[in-house]
Design a protein around this motif. Sequence first.
Motif, mmCIF file in Angstrom:
data_model
loop_
_atom_site.group_PDB
_atom_site.id
_atom_site.type_symbol
_atom_site.label_atom_id
_atom_site.label_comp_id
_atom_site.label_asym_id
_atom_site.label_seq_id
_atom_site.Cartn_x
_atom_site.Cartn_y
_atom_site.Cartn_z
ATOM 1 N N GLY A 140 12.534 55.455 48.713
ATOM 2 C CA GLY A 140 13.460 54.488 49.284
ATOM 3 C C GLY A 140 13.776 53.325 48.364
ATOM 4 O O GLY A 140 14.853 52.733 48.448
ATOM 5 N N ASN A 141 12.834 52.969 47.491
ATOM 6 C CA ASN A 141 13.072 51.859 46.566
ATOM 7 C C ASN A 141 13.712 52.297 45.257
ATOM 8 O O ASN A 141 14.103 51.453 44.445
ATOM 9 C CB ASN A 141 11.749 51.140 46.269
ATOM 10 N N GLN A 195 17.111 37.004 48.249
ATOM 11 C CA GLN A 195 16.653 36.797 49.619
ATOM 12 C C GLN A 195 17.699 36.026 50.426
ATOM 13 O O GLN A 195 17.968 36.354 51.595
ATOM 14 C CB GLN A 195 15.328 36.044 49.625
ATOM 15 N N GLU A 196 18.289 35.033 49.815
ATOM 16 C CA GLU A 196 19.357 34.274 50.478
ATOM 17 C C GLU A 196 20.531 35.193 50.826
ATOM 18 O O GLU A 196 21.078 35.144 51.939
ATOM 19 C CB GLU A 196 19.812 33.149 49.557
ATOM 20 N N LEU A 197 20.923 36.034 49.865
ATOM 21 C CA LEU A 197 22.028 36.967 50.110
ATOM 22 C C LEU A 197 21.660 38.006 51.166
ATOM 23 O O LEU A 197 22.478 38.355 52.027
ATOM 24 C CB LEU A 197 22.406 37.659 48.799
ATOM 25 N N THR A 232 9.599 46.101 40.458
ATOM 26 C CA THR A 232 9.381 44.656 40.569
ATOM 27 C C THR A 232 9.348 44.269 42.041
ATOM 28 O O THR A 232 8.367 43.731 42.528
ATOM 29 C CB THR A 232 10.477 43.862 39.835
ATOM 30 N N HIS A 233 10.395 44.586 42.782
ATOM 31 C CA HIS A 233 10.458 44.264 44.203
ATOM 32 C C HIS A 233 10.196 45.546 44.999
ATOM 33 O O HIS A 233 11.063 46.398 45.150
ATOM 34 C CB HIS A 233 11.828 43.697 44.576
ATOM 35 N N SER A 292 15.479 49.306 51.783
ATOM 36 C CA SER A 292 14.505 49.198 50.697
ATOM 37 C C SER A 292 13.931 47.796 50.641
ATOM 38 O O SER A 292 14.375 46.886 51.352
ATOM 39 C CB SER A 292 15.166 49.534 49.352
ATOM 40 N N ASP A 293 12.931 47.637 49.767
ATOM 41 C CA ASP A 293 12.336 46.324 49.515
ATOM 42 C C ASP A 293 12.970 45.632 48.313
ATOM 43 O O ASP A 293 12.530 44.549 47.923
ATOM 44 C CB ASP A 293 10.835 46.472 49.224
#
Length: 604
Positions: free
Chosen positions: A91-92, A115-117, A84-85, A130-131
């Motif tokens: 690495g992911n 993203q906030e975290l 998903t991300h 990772s992404d």
Amino acid sequence: MCGIIGCAGRGDSTLDTLLHGLSKLEYRGYDSAGVALSDDDLTVRRKAGKLDALETSLGADPLQNGSGSVSDNPVGIGHTRWSTHGPPTDGNAHPHRDCTGRVAVIHNGIIENYQELRDELAASGHEFESDTDTEVVPHLIETALDSGMAPEEAVRDSIDRLEGAYAICVVIAGVDQVFAARNDSPLVLGVSDDAYFFASDVPAFREFTDKVIYLDDGEFAVINQNGYRVTDSNGAVVEKTVNTIEWDPEETGKSGYDHYMLKEIHEQPRALRQCLQGRVDELAGEVILEELGDVNPDAVQFVACGTSYHAALYGAQLFRSIGIPAQAYIASEYATSVPPIDDDLVIGVTQSGETADTLSALREARRRGAKTMAVTNVVGSTAARECDEALYIRAGPEIGVAATKTFASQLVTLALLSLWIDGEEDNRDVIAGFRDLASNVQAILDDTNARKIAEEYHDSDAYFFIGRGLHHPVALEGALKFKEISYEHAEGFPAGELKHGPLALVTDNTPVFAVVTGEGEQARKTIGNVKEVEARDAPVIAVTDGQSDVERYADHVLEIPESTPRTAAVLANVQLQLVSYYAAAQLGRPIDKPRNLAKSVTVE
């Protein structure tokens, strides 16, 4: 979608147990895999690609900690990831670690505030590799541990900060426990005499135990080699029911078939007998659904996705035929644009009982005061537990990503439900039609010429499927099966809609599969549509019981036995399943694991 396995108490078999569990979860759909073992140190291996790539990696470089080995009794976690991300890369892949390498986390679902975290953690010095949204979790736990929290408190505190859907398992170096939590994503706990397991689905540990606990949203669980503990979000111990799984682990094997899909197509006679057992009294002309309470709706709204949506379309037609207004909605649309509900019964049709879009739709319906029902295959699933009523289709475990026997069982279950609610005495002839259904399916399996037809048309430009009435959902399902496992373009239409646009796409290299049964008005009108495509030189394959003269206009015929309109839809679908299977086999596709797809879609 994604697979989780965690275990404690398996001793030096822990790694083999994790890999076995992951192999049993391959059907869920994934593009990378990884494992982590934890004792005094933490060791992790992860690899993009299928499970055999991970196993090859482990063979070349076995898991070992800083001292050169792994202890005799580690705890462990394993994961198969559906991207998903970020793309499917090493690495992911899961498990993900913190900066210190002492925390490993696997996760199904989507963390909406990641993203906030991540920005907050990066600002305080954490480095990300990772992404993924998942990677914020081990870093949150690292921060909590560094602040002096005990391991369980650190995990709890970190999970409390997450928003979204998740099933999470955590191991920490030097801690002989596996921590887990769930919210809107399935997670079960397995219990044996000397070992304990977490998994996203029962097959992951069924070989080791038939005892399972279904965790609920907001619950937190801990296992080690000596036992388990389940608590609520406030830390209070929750007494959970231990359920016994009735199916044998051998039912999830291929039993000599080349693919799970073909095995499950051939299991349909047995699945249908299980679905009908104890539910029909032919002499009395009655349907008996003892598991249901007082269900007498003025109107019905169905919510479902994919194959289950096609079953819902079929069910809605049956309800309308007995005078009850009914409409089928795609669950992902329903959840964000809910129609007026009033006193309608909202029925969620979901094979797994864990489909995120369907659960969201059902929850929104309940929030608005509607009575809800789950029509599902999985006892103890989230949908079954959360709805006011649950009606099981009894298909048995289905491993292939492309639903086959569960669709047939959904159709029959919805037909039974409509007859039960109708309660008319003149349904005796209709009920009698179910008597021969399983044997009629077996006759198709024994005599089908689907392989020959699939081989003849395997290099066509596109494939169209048409039908009217109860055959319209079958046409849609036939096209869906074809496209999802063959990767060829296929579309299903109400037969009368071809002339309103899609006919522009018809050529001599676009086979048209037409479902035509009986000899009434629908059959006659569908034959008219067949003549329209025949006039454009399109090859026609008729799926028919021989009661009409559609054979005169068809290049090939897929025969089904004579039956009632309700059961004819089930029989026609079997022939189309076989066509899809053999077309995909001719093209060399990975039939049980089609690209980009997952068995249980647990994200919205």
